[in-house]
Write an enzyme that holds these catalytic residues in place. Structure first.
Site, PDB file in Angstrom:
ATOM      1  N   CYS A  31       0.829  -1.199   0.000  1.00  0.00           N
ATOM      2  CA  CYS A  31       0.000   0.000   0.000  1.00  0.00           C
ATOM      3  C   CYS A  31       0.871   1.259   0.000  1.00  0.00           C
ATOM      4  CB  CYS A  31      -1.005  -0.048   1.143  1.00  0.00           C
ATOM      5  SG  CYS A  31      -2.384   1.120   0.939  1.00  0.00           S
TER       6      CYS A  31
ATOM      7  N   HIS B 220      -2.942  -5.079   1.340  1.00  0.00           N
ATOM      8  CA  HIS B 220      -2.282  -5.368   2.617  1.00  0.00           C
ATOM      9  C   HIS B 220      -2.226  -6.873   2.881  1.00  0.00           C
ATOM     10  CE1 HIS B 220      -2.189  -1.225   4.239  1.00  0.00           C
ATOM     11  NE2 HIS B 220      -3.254  -1.061   3.480  1.00  0.00           N
TER      12      HIS B 220
ATOM     13  N   GLU C  90      -0.341  -8.329   4.896  1.00  0.00           N
ATOM     14  CA  GLU C  90      -0.098  -8.507   6.325  1.00  0.00           C
ATOM     15  C   GLU C  90      -1.386  -8.513   7.136  1.00  0.00           C
ATOM     16  OE1 GLU C  90      -0.225  -4.038   5.804  1.00  0.00           O
ATOM     17  OE2 GLU C  90       0.432  -5.759   4.614  1.00  0.00           O
TER      18      GLU C  90
END
Length: 192
Positions: free
Chosen positions: A78, A173, A175
């Protein structure tokens, strides 16, 4: 592998947790001395303008640019994609060089919309079995890629996961997805 996570602002803790779960030796990168000795760098989501200013005020910008130019593997997500991009377009269509300019692409900041337009989408990633859950939060849109950039995934025809040599970047994202496969694949590829 010693994996650095740029820890100036944004979702760096989530990257640290994923890398810990994968058994990496994690360093939170906050000052120039932290850049020495890392084998790879993760650049998290956050507010790209703020992170760009913090790169300058912490004197991290130049050491990171130098290490990236010397081949340091990096994975930006991002806002991390915005930091790595060669060119960045703002909301008004004005373009400027990315703070680290290590990936031959152009991105438009927040082009997927505001926070309320955030969404999740299942993505087909080249070389990855099954689909991957893409979490898009005020994400940038890749508007152009150079010839040396490989598009690993798209959403609605737009590139969302890029690789140029040992530099990877995602408009989403990984993560936050609960799926560790992209982090693991990146680590496997850059450590061999």
């Amino acid at each position: 592998m010693k994996a650095g996570v740029l820890a100036l602002q944004g979702a760096f803790r989530e990257h640290v947790e994923v890398l810990d779960a994968l058994g990496a030796d994690v360093v939170e990168v906050r000052v120039p001395e932290h850049v020495n000795g890392i084998d790879a760098l993760f650049l998290p989501g956050g507010e790209s303008t703020t992170v760009g200013k913090l790169l300058a005020s912490s004197d991290l910008g130049e050491p990171l640019r130098a290490r990236l130019a010397d081949g340091l593997p990096a994975f930006g997500t991002c806002a991390g994609l915005i930091l790595l991009a060669r060119d960045v377009e703002d909301e008004h269509g004005d373009a400027y060089p990315g703070p680290l300019a290590a990936l031959d692409c152009t991105v438009a900041r927040n082009a997927y919309g505001r926070q309320r337009e955030s969404f999740e989408a299942m993505l087909t990633v080249a070389g990855l079995d099954g689909t991957f859950p893409g979490v898009f939060i005020r994400s940038p849109v890749v508007t152009a890629v150079g010839r040396s950039v490989e598009v690993l995934a798209t959403h609605a025809g737009t590139p969302v996961l890029l690789r140029q040599g040992r530099v990877w970047a995602a408009a989403f994202h990984p993560e936050l997805s609960g799926d560790l496969r992209l982090h693991q694949r990146f680590l496997n590829e850059v450590s061999s």
